[in-house]
Scaffold this active site. Structure first.
Site, PDB file in Angstrom:
ATOM      1  N   ARG A   1       8.711  -5.952  25.593  1.00 10.73           N
ATOM      2  CA  ARG A   1       9.890  -6.287  26.396  1.00 10.73           C
ATOM      3  C   ARG A   1      10.324  -5.107  27.265  1.00 10.73           C
ATOM      4  O   ARG A   1      10.910  -5.300  28.318  1.00 10.73           O
ATOM      5  CB  ARG A   1      11.019  -6.774  25.476  1.00 10.73           C
TER       6      ARG A   1
ATOM      7  N   LYS B   1       1.856  -8.842  30.146  1.00  8.12           N
ATOM      8  CA  LYS B   1       1.965  -7.648  29.302  1.00  8.12           C
ATOM      9  C   LYS B   1       0.589  -6.982  29.154  1.00  8.12           C
ATOM     10  O   LYS B   1      -0.366  -7.596  28.691  1.00  8.12           O
ATOM     11  CB  LYS B   1       2.502  -8.043  27.914  1.00  8.12           C
TER      12      LYS B   1
ATOM     13  N   LYS C   1       2.835   0.528  12.918  1.00  8.99           N
ATOM     14  CA  LYS C   1       2.431  -0.716  12.249  1.00  8.99           C
ATOM     15  C   LYS C   1       1.648  -0.397  10.975  1.00  8.99           C
ATOM     16  O   LYS C   1       1.017   0.660  10.884  1.00  8.99           O
ATOM     17  CB  LYS C   1       1.517  -1.523  13.189  1.00  8.99           C
TER      18      LYS C   1
ATOM     19  N   ASP D   1      -3.464  -6.663  22.731  1.00 12.96           N
ATOM     20  CA  ASP D   1      -2.070  -6.758  23.168  1.00 12.96           C
ATOM     21  C   ASP D   1      -1.942  -6.735  24.698  1.00 12.96           C
ATOM     22  O   ASP D   1      -0.849  -6.671  25.237  1.00 12.96           O
ATOM     23  CB  ASP D   1      -1.253  -5.620  22.528  1.00 12.96           C
TER      24      ASP D   1
ATOM     25  N   GLU E   1       7.832  -2.954  22.101  1.00  8.14           N
ATOM     26  CA  GLU E   1       7.556  -2.262  23.364  1.00  8.14           C
ATOM     27  C   GLU E   1       7.249  -3.204  24.524  1.00  8.14           C
ATOM     28  O   GLU E   1       7.422  -2.844  25.685  1.00  8.14           O
ATOM     29  CB  GLU E   1       6.384  -1.274  23.169  1.00  8.14           C
TER      30      GLU E   1
ATOM     31  N   ASP F   1       8.208  -0.444  18.188  1.00  4.95           N
ATOM     32  CA  ASP F   1       7.167  -1.469  18.183  1.00  4.95           C
ATOM     33  C   ASP F   1       7.561  -2.687  19.030  1.00  4.95           C
ATOM     34  O   ASP F   1       6.735  -3.544  19.321  1.00  4.95           O
ATOM     35  CB  ASP F   1       6.872  -1.891  16.729  1.00  4.95           C
TER      36      ASP F   1
ATOM     37  N   ASP G   1      -1.543  -1.385  20.762  1.00  7.03           N
ATOM     38  CA  ASP G   1      -0.182  -1.272  20.240  1.00  7.03           C
ATOM     39  C   ASP G   1      -0.214  -0.766  18.805  1.00  7.03           C
ATOM     40  O   ASP G   1      -0.433  -1.530  17.870  1.00  7.03           O
ATOM     41  CB  ASP G   1       0.506  -2.651  20.322  1.00  7.03           C
TER      42      ASP G   1
HETATM   43  N1  BES Z   1       2.293  -6.903  20.054  1.00 16.49           N
HETATM   44  C1  BES Z   1       3.279  -7.135  19.073  1.00 16.49           C
HETATM   45  C2  BES Z   1       3.434  -8.605  18.722  1.00 16.49           C
HETATM   46  C3  BES Z   1       2.288  -9.263  17.995  1.00 16.49           C
HETATM   47  C4  BES Z   1       2.258  -9.294  16.619  1.00 16.49           C
HETATM   48  C5  BES Z   1       1.291  -9.884  18.698  1.00 16.49           C
HETATM   49  C6  BES Z   1       1.223  -9.909  15.954  1.00 16.49           C
HETATM   50  C7  BES Z   1       0.278 -10.520  18.028  1.00 16.49           C
HETATM   51  C8  BES Z   1       0.224 -10.529  16.654  1.00 16.49           C
HETATM   52  C9  BES Z   1       4.628  -6.640  19.566  1.00 16.49           C
HETATM   53  O1  BES Z   1       4.599  -5.529  20.372  1.00 16.49           O
HETATM   54  C10 BES Z   1       5.407  -6.273  18.338  1.00 16.49           C
HETATM   55  O2  BES Z   1       5.035  -5.351  17.696  1.00 16.49           O
HETATM   56  N2  BES Z   1       6.476  -6.999  18.073  1.00 16.49           N
HETATM   57  C11 BES Z   1       7.272  -6.783  16.926  1.00 16.49           C
HETATM   58  C12 BES Z   1       8.712  -6.878  17.341  1.00 16.49           C
HETATM   59  C13 BES Z   1       9.678  -6.471  16.290  1.00 16.49           C
HETATM   60  C14 BES Z   1       9.591  -4.977  16.045  1.00 16.49           C
HETATM   61  C15 BES Z   1      11.069  -6.857  16.726  1.00 16.49           C
HETATM   62  C16 BES Z   1       6.941  -7.827  15.875  1.00 16.49           C
HETATM   63  O3  BES Z   1       6.725  -8.986  16.253  1.00 16.49           O
HETATM   64  O4  BES Z   1       6.839  -7.492  14.711  1.00 16.49           O
HETATM   65 ZN    ZN Z   2       2.890  -5.264  21.459  1.00 14.64          ZN
HETATM   66 MG    MG Z   3       4.687  -3.729  19.263  1.00 15.81          MG
END
Ligand code: BES
Ligand code: ZN
Ligand code: MG
Length: 511
Positions: free
Chosen positions: A360, A274, A286, A297, A358, A356, A279
Site C-alpha cells: 500500500r 505492485k 516474515k 510479490d 509495504e 510488511d 517481500d
Molecule cells: N505481499 C504480502 C501479502 C501476501 C501474503 C501475498 C501472502 C501473498 C501471500 C503483503 O506485503 C503483506 O505482507 N501483507 C501483510 C499485511 C499485514 C502486515 C497488515 C499480510 O497480509 O500479512
Molecule cells: Zn508484499
Molecule cells: Mg509485505
C-alpha cells in the site's frame, strides 16, 4: 517469448501432416455425438461399446493405419476429446472456460507424446461462433503449453520437451473469423505466459532494473512512451512511500511508466501494478517457512506491463498508462522502522506500524502520481496485497474493492470472460476508522479484522474521485484454482482480465 507458429488452413483437417490431430465433440443426450465423417466409424464404435459419449474431458487417442494406399493418414495420432453438453439454458460465457480447459487438456496430451505440431479441427458450436471457439481453444492450448526451464542446466539423457512448434487450425468455413479469434487467443495467452515468466524469476533475477528494461524494450517495439523515475526523481517528487520501503535494500527503487496513446479524445485508463520483487517483510520480518514465495510479490506489476504487450499488438481505441512502482522490501541497516512516519507524494502522512504492509505504501505514491499526472477516466490497481484475502476468498477469486460500481461491474464481467473470477468486498467508510493514526494522517495497518478492506481503504486516499477498482490477487497470483491451463506456479492472473476489459471498452461507458 514463445514462438509457436499459428496457421489457419482451409484444407480438411485429416489431410494435414501433423503429430496430433484433434477433434473436439459436443455431448448429445442419448445419441452418438455428431462428428466429422473421417472419425465417424471410430466414434460410433466407441459409443456403442460405452467407452465414449463426449462428456467433458473424455478422451480417445487412436492411431490411424499407415498403409501405402492410405493417403489420408497424414496425422500420426488422432485425439477425440469430449466437451460435454451445450445446455440450452446455460450462459454461453460459461462455455468459454470449457474451451480453454479443453485447450489445456490438449496441451497436456501434446506434452505426453512430445508433439511438435498440433492440428485442431475447429468445432462448429452455433451459440459460440467460430471466432470465439478458436479464440478460447487457442488461449487454452497456449496457456497449457507453458513451462519455465530457464534455470535447469543439467542435461538429461532424454531431451526435455520444449513445447509446440506449430499449431494448425483446420476448417472448411469461416477461415477469417477463426484467424481473428485465434490471433486474439494467442495475444492474450502470450501476454499471460510472459507474466508467468517474470514471476518465475527469483528475487535475484528480477529486480526493479529488469522491470525497467522490460518496459523499455516493450515501448521500443510498440512505440509507447517510456519513463523511468529513478531514485533521485522519486526524492525530488516526494514519493516517501516507495522510498521508505526501499530504504533497507541495496537495489535502487524505480517507478516504471509506459504510455499508449490512441487519440486525444479517447478515454484514458490507468493501470497500476505492485512491483515488490521480493517481500521479506522488512524489519517486521516474515516467518521463514514459505518466504521464498514472496518473489511472486511483483505479479501485479507483471500483469499491467504484460497487458501492455497485447495493447501494442491490438492498438485499441483507448489511451492506457501502466505504472509499476518497483523495489524489494528488505531489512538492511537503513530500513524503515515500525513507528516511523513518512509522507506520500500527495502530502498524506503515514505512520508505518508494520513494515510488511509495504504494498500500500508504494501503491499510494504510484496511484496519486498517476491520477495527478494523467487525469485518467478510470484507474485500476492490482496487487498481491494481503494474506487476509486468502482467508476470505481462498484461491478461487481475486478480491475487488471500488469507489465506483459501474467500473466494478465492467471488471467483474471481464474477469468472468477471462476465467479469472473476482469477488467484491464492501469498502464503506467504517473501515477507514481502523487506519486512523494518533500521530499521522493514517497508519499503514488496521488490525486483523477486514485486513483486505482496510488495505483498500488506505489506497482510497490516493485516487480522489476518479473511478477506481482495486484487485487483491494475493490468493490467485499463484496457487490459483487448479485447471488444465493453469500451471502450479504463477498463473499470470489479471493480464487476460485487463485485455478483455480493454477490448470491450466503450468511450464514456462510465458516465
Ligand atoms: N505481499 C504480502 C501479502 C501476501 C501474503 C501475498 C501472502 C501473498 C501471500 C503483503 O506485503 C503483506 O505482507 N501483507 C501483510 C499485511 C499485514 C502486515 C497488515 C499480510 O497480509 O500479512
Ligand atoms: Zn508484499
Ligand atoms: Mg509485505
Amino acid at each position: 517469448m514463445k514462438t509457436t507458429r499459428l496457421i489457419v488452413s482451409e484444407k480438411p483437417a485429416h489431410t494435414i501432416k501433423t503429430d496430433l490431430l484433434v477433434y473436439c465433440l459436443i455431448e448429445e443426450k442419448h445419441k452418438v455425438p455428431s462428428c466429422d465423417p473421417y472419425i465417424k466409424t471410430t466414434v460410433q464404435r466407441a459409443y456403442d461399446l460405452g467407452d465414449f459419449c463426449a462428456q467433458f474431458s473424455e478422451q480417445l487417442l487412436t492411431y490411424p493405419q499407415l498403409t501405402s494406399d492410405n493417403d489420408n493418414a497424414h496425422a500420426k495420432r488422432i485425439l477425440i476429446i469430449g466437451m460435454g453438453e451445450l445446455k440450452a439454458d446455460a450462459d454461453p460465457v460459461d462455455f468459454f472456460d470449457i474451451l480453454r480447459k479443453t485447450g489445456g487438456n490438449i496441451a497436456k496430451v501434446c506434452e505426453k507424446i512430445k508433439a511438435d505440431s498440433l492440428t485442431v479441427c475447429v468445432p462448429d458450436i452455433p451459440d459460440i461462433g467460430f471466432e470465439k471457439t478458436a479464440q478460447f481453444l487457442t488461449e487454452g492450448i497456449y496457456l497449457g503449453d507453458y513451462r519455465f526451464a530457464k534455470y535447469k542446466k543439467i542435461k538429461t539423457e532424454k531431451p526435455e520437451y520444449t513445447g509446440l512448434k506449430t499449431l494448425n487450425f483446420a476448417s472448411g468455413v469461416s477461415v477469417s473469423a477463426i484467424r481473428k479469434g485465434a490471433r486474439k487467443g494467442l495475444n492474450a495467452a502470450n501476454a499471460a505466459c510472459e507474466a508467468r515468466d517474470m514471476a518465475n524469476e527469483p528475487g535475484n533475477g528480477w529486480t526493479s532494473a529488469e522491470f525497467a528494461d522490460f518496459a523499455k524494450s516493450l515501448s521500443k517495439k510498440y512505440g509507447f512512451k517510456y519513463t523511468c523515475l529513478e531514485k533521485k526523481d522519486l526524492v525530488r517528487l516526494g514519493m516517501g512511500g516507495i522510498l521508505a520501503v526501499n530504504q533497507g535494500s541495496a537495489i535502487p527503487p524505480r517507478m516504471v511508466i509506459v504510455e499508449y496513446r490512441s487519440s486525444a479524445d479517447a478515454d484514458t485508463l490507468l493501470l497500476v501494478g505492485k512491483g515488490i520483487t521480493f517481500d521479506s517483510g522488512g524489519i517486521s520480518i516474515k516467518p521463514g517457512l514459505g518466504m521464498e514465495e514472496m518473489k511472486y510479490d511483483m505479479c501485479g506489476g507483471a500483469a499491467v506491463l504484460c497487458a501492455m504487450q497485447t495493447v501494442g499488438e491490438e492498438t485499441p481505441d483507448l489511451n492506457i498508462v501502466a505504472i509499476v512502482p518497483a523495489t524489494d522490501n528488505m531489512s538492511g541497516s537503513h530500513a524503515v522502522r515500525p513507528g516511523d512516519i513518512i509522507k506520500h507524494f500527495n502530502g498524506l502522512t503515514s505512520e508505518i506500524v508494520n513494515t510488511d504492509a509495504e504494498g500500500r505504501m508504494i501503491l499510494g505514491d504510484a496511484l496519486s502520481y498517476g491520477v495527478q499526472t494523467y487525469t485518467p477516466d478510470a484507474v485500476i490497481d492490482i496487487a498481491t496485497l494481503t494474506g487476509a484475502v486468502i482467508i476470505g476468498l481462498g484461491h478461487h477469486h481475486s478480491g475487488l474493492m471500488t469507489n465506483n460500481e459501474t467500473l466494478a461491474g465492467k471488471v467483474i464481467k471481464a474477469g468472468k470472460h477471462a476465467g479469472e473470477p473476482v469477488w467484491q468486498l464492501p469498502l464503506t467508510d467504517e473501515y477507514k476508522e481502523q487506519i486512523k493514526s494518533d500521530v499521522a494522517d493514517v497508519k499503514n495497518i488496521g488490525g486483523k479484522p477486514g485486513g483486505s478492506i482496510t488495505a483498500a481503504a488506505y489506497l482510497s486516499n490516493f485516487v480522489g474521485q476518479t473511478p477506481w477498482v482495486h484487485l487483491d490477487i494475493a490468493g490467485t497470483a499463484w496457487d490459483f484454482t487448479e485447471k488444465s491451463y493453469i500451471p502450479k506456479g504463477p498463473s499470470g492472473i489479471g493480464v487476460r482480465t485487463f485485455i478483455d476489459l480493454i477490448r470491450n471498452w466503450k468511450k464514456g461507458m462510465l458516465k
